[in-house]
Design an enzyme around this catalytic site. Structure first.
Site, mmCIF file in Angstrom:
data_model
loop_
_atom_site.group_PDB
_atom_site.id
_atom_site.type_symbol
_atom_site.label_atom_id
_atom_site.label_comp_id
_atom_site.label_asym_id
_atom_site.label_seq_id
_atom_site.Cartn_x
_atom_site.Cartn_y
_atom_site.Cartn_z
ATOM 1 N N VAL A 295 0.851 -1.134 0.249
ATOM 2 C CA VAL A 295 -0.082 -0.182 0.060
ATOM 3 C C VAL A 295 0.924 1.115 0.282
ATOM 4 C CG1 VAL A 295 -2.296 0.655 1.062
ATOM 5 C CG2 VAL A 295 -1.907 -1.093 1.020
ATOM 6 N N GLU B 36 -10.487 5.322 4.760
ATOM 7 C CA GLU B 36 -11.487 4.248 4.026
ATOM 8 C C GLU B 36 -10.736 3.444 3.440
ATOM 9 O OE1 GLU B 36 -14.039 6.000 2.065
ATOM 10 O OE2 GLU B 36 -14.490 3.418 2.343
ATOM 11 N N ILE C 158 -13.105 0.213 -2.489
ATOM 12 C CA ILE C 158 -14.444 0.865 -1.933
ATOM 13 C C ILE C 158 -14.852 0.930 -1.365
ATOM 14 C CG2 ILE C 158 -16.505 -0.372 -1.901
ATOM 15 C CD1 ILE C 158 -16.181 -2.729 -2.780
ATOM 16 N N GLY D 147 -0.662 -15.509 -5.044
ATOM 17 C CA GLY D 147 -1.096 -14.024 -3.479
ATOM 18 C C GLY D 147 -2.084 -14.380 -2.936
ATOM 19 N N ASP E 219 -10.398 -11.678 9.665
ATOM 20 C CA ASP E 219 -10.266 -10.433 9.515
ATOM 21 C C ASP E 219 -12.050 -9.636 9.261
ATOM 22 O OD1 ASP E 219 -8.558 -8.658 7.133
ATOM 23 O OD2 ASP E 219 -10.016 -9.241 5.847
ATOM 24 N N LYS F 115 -13.404 -5.836 9.657
ATOM 25 C CA LYS F 115 -14.320 -4.876 8.869
ATOM 26 C C LYS F 115 -15.063 -4.857 9.714
ATOM 27 C CE LYS F 115 -10.847 -6.423 4.877
ATOM 28 N NZ LYS F 115 -10.240 -7.135 4.641
HETATM 29 N N1 LIG Z 1 -2.173 -4.757 1.023
HETATM 30 C C1 LIG Z 1 -3.320 -4.903 0.819
HETATM 31 O O1 LIG Z 1 -4.554 -4.605 -0.454
HETATM 32 C C2 LIG Z 1 -4.596 -3.873 1.976
HETATM 33 C C3 LIG Z 1 -5.585 -3.125 2.050
HETATM 34 C C4 LIG Z 1 -6.529 -3.164 2.339
HETATM 35 C C5 LIG Z 1 -5.902 -2.607 3.534
HETATM 36 N N2 LIG Z 1 -4.816 -2.497 3.517
HETATM 37 C C6 LIG Z 1 -3.454 -2.151 5.307
HETATM 38 O O2 LIG Z 1 -2.487 -1.880 5.064
HETATM 39 C C7 LIG Z 1 -1.351 -1.874 6.194
HETATM 40 C C8 LIG Z 1 -0.332 -2.165 5.084
HETATM 41 O O3 LIG Z 1 -0.581 -3.202 4.514
HETATM 42 P P1 LIG Z 1 0.317 -3.637 2.859
HETATM 43 O O4 LIG Z 1 0.237 -5.171 1.977
HETATM 44 O O5 LIG Z 1 1.358 -2.890 2.603
HETATM 45 O O6 LIG Z 1 1.174 -4.461 4.785
HETATM 46 P P2 LIG Z 1 3.512 -5.356 3.667
HETATM 47 O O7 LIG Z 1 2.983 -4.585 2.565
HETATM 48 O O8 LIG Z 1 3.405 -5.844 4.865
HETATM 49 O O9 LIG Z 1 3.861 -3.173 4.270
HETATM 50 C C9 LIG Z 1 4.530 -3.157 5.677
HETATM 51 C C10 LIG Z 1 5.187 -2.314 5.648
HETATM 52 O O10 LIG Z 1 5.642 -1.847 7.311
HETATM 53 C C11 LIG Z 1 6.561 -2.069 7.044
HETATM 54 N N3 LIG Z 1 7.398 -2.000 8.747
HETATM 55 C C12 LIG Z 1 7.180 -3.449 9.114
HETATM 56 N N4 LIG Z 1 7.118 -3.266 10.546
HETATM 57 C C13 LIG Z 1 7.671 -1.845 10.965
HETATM 58 C C14 LIG Z 1 8.509 -1.335 11.929
HETATM 59 N N5 LIG Z 1 8.421 -1.972 13.250
HETATM 60 N N6 LIG Z 1 8.910 -0.179 11.763
HETATM 61 C C15 LIG Z 1 8.666 0.695 10.466
HETATM 62 N N7 LIG Z 1 8.121 0.398 9.288
HETATM 63 C C16 LIG Z 1 7.813 -1.351 9.474
HETATM 64 C C17 LIG Z 1 7.533 -2.602 6.141
HETATM 65 O O11 LIG Z 1 8.966 -2.143 6.094
HETATM 66 P P3 LIG Z 1 9.923 -3.140 4.930
HETATM 67 O O12 LIG Z 1 9.035 -3.339 3.795
HETATM 68 O O13 LIG Z 1 10.869 -2.808 5.030
HETATM 69 O O14 LIG Z 1 9.809 -4.863 5.541
HETATM 70 C C18 LIG Z 1 6.481 -2.777 5.059
HETATM 71 O O15 LIG Z 1 6.802 -1.720 3.897
HETATM 72 C C19 LIG Z 1 -2.022 -3.225 6.715
HETATM 73 O O16 LIG Z 1 -2.825 -2.469 8.024
HETATM 74 C C20 LIG Z 1 -3.061 -3.958 5.856
HETATM 75 O O17 LIG Z 1 -3.776 -4.115 6.875
HETATM 76 C C21 LIG Z 1 -3.516 -3.505 2.600
#
Ligand SMILES: NC(=O)c1ccc[n+]([C@@H]2O[C@H](COP(=O)([O-])OP(=O)(O)OC[C@H]3O[C@@H](n4cnc5c(N)ncnc54)[C@H](OP(=O)(O)O)[C@@H]3O)[C@@H](O)[C@H]2O)c1
Length: 446
Positions: A15, A131, A138, A189, A203, A207
Site C-alpha cells: 500500500v 477509508e 470500495i 499471492g 479479518d 471490518k
Molecule cells: N495489501 C492490501 O491489499 C491492503 C488492503 C487494505 C488494507 N491494507 C492494510 O494496509 C496496511 C499495510 O498493508 P501492506 O499490504 O502494504 O503491508 P506490507 O506489504 O506487509 O507492508 C508493511 C510495511 O510496514 C513496514 N514495517 C513493518 N514493521 C515495521 C516497523 N517496526 N517499523 C517500520 N516499518 C515497519 C514494512 O517495512 P519493510 O518493507 O522494510 O519490511 C513494510 O514496508 C495494513 O494495515 C493492511 O491491513 C492492506
C-alpha cells in the site's frame, strides 16, 4: 495558493509503495483539485535499503516511525504498517497526540482501539481517516460517514475478504476441494502462508466491527462478533448449494434487531440469481439496507496496492481541503454502548447436511428431532456425489452413510441447533452435521 500539505508515510509495502506511485502519477491532478501541493516529506519502513519500485529520492528517511509521526515537518501521518498493537498503534497515538491528522488502512488497529483513537483525534481537533481499512478500494466508509448520514441503516453486510471469496469461487467454478483452492490462492499471492486470519473469518470480523460502529452509531464490538470461517465447507456443500440454486459466500452481516445488534461472520447460502452471488474471485462487495435510500450495493477491488492506495489518497484529499469530522460520524462520547443480540435468537432458514447411517428408522428419527423443535422442512434430498465423468453414475458402496440435505423453513438458531445436537446424540449420523445459514436478501425476496 496555500502552503503544501506535507505527509509522513510509515510503511512502504504494497500500500505504501502504491501510494507513493499514485501521489507522483497524479501530482498535477491533485494540485488542481485541492488547490495546493501534496508533498511527501518523510518515509519510514523496516529496511532502508530495500528496493520499493518507486522513486524515494529527496524524501527524508526515518528509522523510527514514532519520530516521523511527531516530526514538526509533517502535517499528516499516514500509517501503512499494520497490526493491532505495537509500533503502528504507538505511532498513530503519538501523531494524534502531537496534533497531526492521521490516515490509516489498519483495520486491526481500528477494530481494537478505534474508539480510544477517535476520542484522542476529537480532543485534538484533527482527522482520523480510514477509508482503506474496509474493502480496499470500495468507498464504503465515505458512503456511511457522509452520503448516508441522513438514513437509518438497518443492515450492513458483504463479502469483505478477497482470500475467502477467491477460495469459495475456485471450489465452485473448478470443482476443487478446500485444500486445493487454498493452495492455489497461496501460489497466486491471494492468501498468506499462514491463512488462519483470513479463512477463520477474523479479518472480515475486523471490518464488520468498523462498519457496525459507523452504520449504527454504537461503540466498536469486535469481541462480540460471532465468527465462523470457511474451513468446514466441503465439495458436497458446494455441489448441493449449486443444485438448489444457491451459492456459498463468506459474509459479514450486522443487523439491528428488536433485542440488539446481531453481528456475525460465517459462510452463508445466497440465491445464485442475487447480485452478491455474482461477486467472484478476490472482489469485495458491501450492501446496505437503509430506510430512505433502501438498498445499495458497492462492488470492487477489496485489496491490492493500487486500489488501496486510491482509498488512502481520497482520505488525504479530504484533509487537504480542510474540515474535520468525527471519525465514526457520531462523536466518540455520544456513541451508544454496543448491545448484542445473541446468535441463538437469529431467525432464518438453514441448510443442513447429514451423513446418515443406512439403518431402518433413521430418517424417521431425524424428522422427529426436527419436529420436536418445531423446525419445518422445506425440502429434503438424498444425494450422491456428482459423476467424475458425465454419464458415469457414482453408486455409493454398501454401508456407506447416505448424504442427506435438508433446507428448513425459517426457524431460530436455538431450535435448529437443539435439533441437530439431538440427531447427533441419537447416533444416526456418521459425522458432525453441517449447518449453513441461508441469508435473506431483500432484492431476491428470499
Ligand atoms: N495489501 C492490501 O491489499 C491492503 C488492503 C487494505 C488494507 N491494507 C492494510 O494496509 C496496511 C499495510 O498493508 P501492506 O499490504 O502494504 O503491508 P506490507 O506489504 O506487509 O507492508 C508493511 C510495511 O510496514 C513496514 N514495517 C513493518 N514493521 C515495521 C516497523 N517496526 N517499523 C517500520 N516499518 C515497519 C514494512 O517495512 P519493510 O518493507 O522494510 O519490511 C513494510 O514496508 C495494513 O494495515 C493492511 O491491513 C492492506
Amino acid at each position: 495558493m496555500q502552503k503544501p500539505l506535507s505527509l509522513g508515510i510509515a510503511g512502504l509495502g504494497n500500500v505504501g509503495a502504491g501510494l507513493l506511485d499514485l501521489l507522483s502519477t497524479h501530482r498535477d491532478r491533485l494540485r488542481s483539485c485541492v488547490g495546493r501541493d501534496i508533498e511527501v516529506v518523510g518515509i519510514s519502513a523496516r529496511s532502508k535499503g530495500k528496493s520499493r519500485g518507486v522513486d524515494t529520492s529527496g524524501i527524508a528517511w526515518f528509522d523510527d516511525p514514532l519520530a516521523l509521526a511527531t516530526s514538526p515537518e509533517v502535517d499528516v501521518f499516514i500509517e501503512l504498517i499494520g497490526g493491532a498493537d505495537g509500533i503502528a498503534k504507538a505511532a498513530v497515538e503519538a501523531a494524534l497526540g502531537a496534533g497531526k491528522h492521521v490516515v490509516t488502512a489498519n483495520k486491526a488497529l481500528l477494530a481494537n482501539h478505534g474508539i480510544a483513537l477517535a476520542r484522542l483525534a476529537e480532543e485534538k481537533g484533527v482527522s482520523l481517516n480510514f477509508e482503506a481499512a474496509v474493502a480496499g478500494g470500495i468507498p464504503i466508509i465515505k458512503t456511511l460517514r457522509e452520503s448516508l448520514t441522513a438514513n437509518e441503516v438497518r443492515r450492513v453486510y458483504g463479502i469483505l475478504n478477497g482470500t475467502c471469496n477467491y477460495i469459495l469461487s475456485t471450489m465452485t467454478d473448478q470443482n476443487r476441494s478446500f485444500a486445493e483452492a487454498l493452495k492455489e490462492a497461496q501460489e497466486l499471492g491471494y492468501a498468506e502462508a499462514d491463512p488462519t486470519f483470513d479463512i477463520g473469518g477474523y479479518d472480515t470480523a475486523h471490518k464488520l466491527a468498523i462498519l457496525t460502529c459507523l452504520a449504527f452509531g454504537t461503540e466498536i464490538n469486535f469481541d462480540e462478533i460471532d465468527v465462523e470461517g470457511i474451513q468446514s465447507i466441503t465439495e458436497a456443500d458446494i455441489e448441493a448449494a449449486e443444485d438448489m440454486g444457491y451459492c456459498i459466500k463468506l459474509l459479514g452481516v450486522a443487523t439491528v434487531t428488536d433485542t440488539g445488534i446481531e453481528a456475525r461472520v460465517h459462510p452463508a447460502m445466497v440465491p445464485e440469481e442475487s447480485a452478491i452471488a455474482e461477486v467472484w474471485g478476490a472482489t469485495n462487495a458491501v450492501a446496505i439496507d437503509a430506510d430512505f435510500c433502501t438498498s445499495l450495493l458497492l462492488i470492487g477491488p477489496g485489496a491490492g496496492g493500487r486500489a488501496t492506495a486510491s482509498a488512502v489518497a481520497g482520505d488525504i484529499v479530504d484533509i487537504a481541503r480542510g474540515g474535520v469530522m468525527p471519525p465514526f460520524v457520531t462523536r466518540a462520547c455520544d456513541l451508544k454502548p454496543y448491545k448484542k443480540s445473541t446468535l441463538s435468537a437469529h431467525h432464518g432458514a438453514y441448510y443442513v447436511r447429514l451423513a446418515v447411517y443406512d439403518q431402518p428408522g433413521a430418517m424417521a428419527a431425524i424428522a422427529k428431532r426436527m419436529g420436536d423443535q418445531n423446525v419445518s422442512i422445506e425440502s429434503i434430498v438424498q444425494r450422491r456425489p456428482r459423476a467424475v465423468q458425465p454419464g458415469m453414475a457414482t453408486r455409493p458402496k454398501p454401508g456407506t452413510p447416505a448424504v442427506v440435505i435438508m433446507i428448513t423453513h425459517e426457524t431460530t438458531e436455538h431450535a435448529i441447533r437443539e435439533a441437530v445436537a439431538a440427531i447427533e446424540a441419537d447416533g444416526k449420523v456418521a459425522e458432525r452435521p453441517q449447518l449453513i445459514r441461508i441469508e435473506k436478501l431483500e432484492e431476491s425476496g428470499t
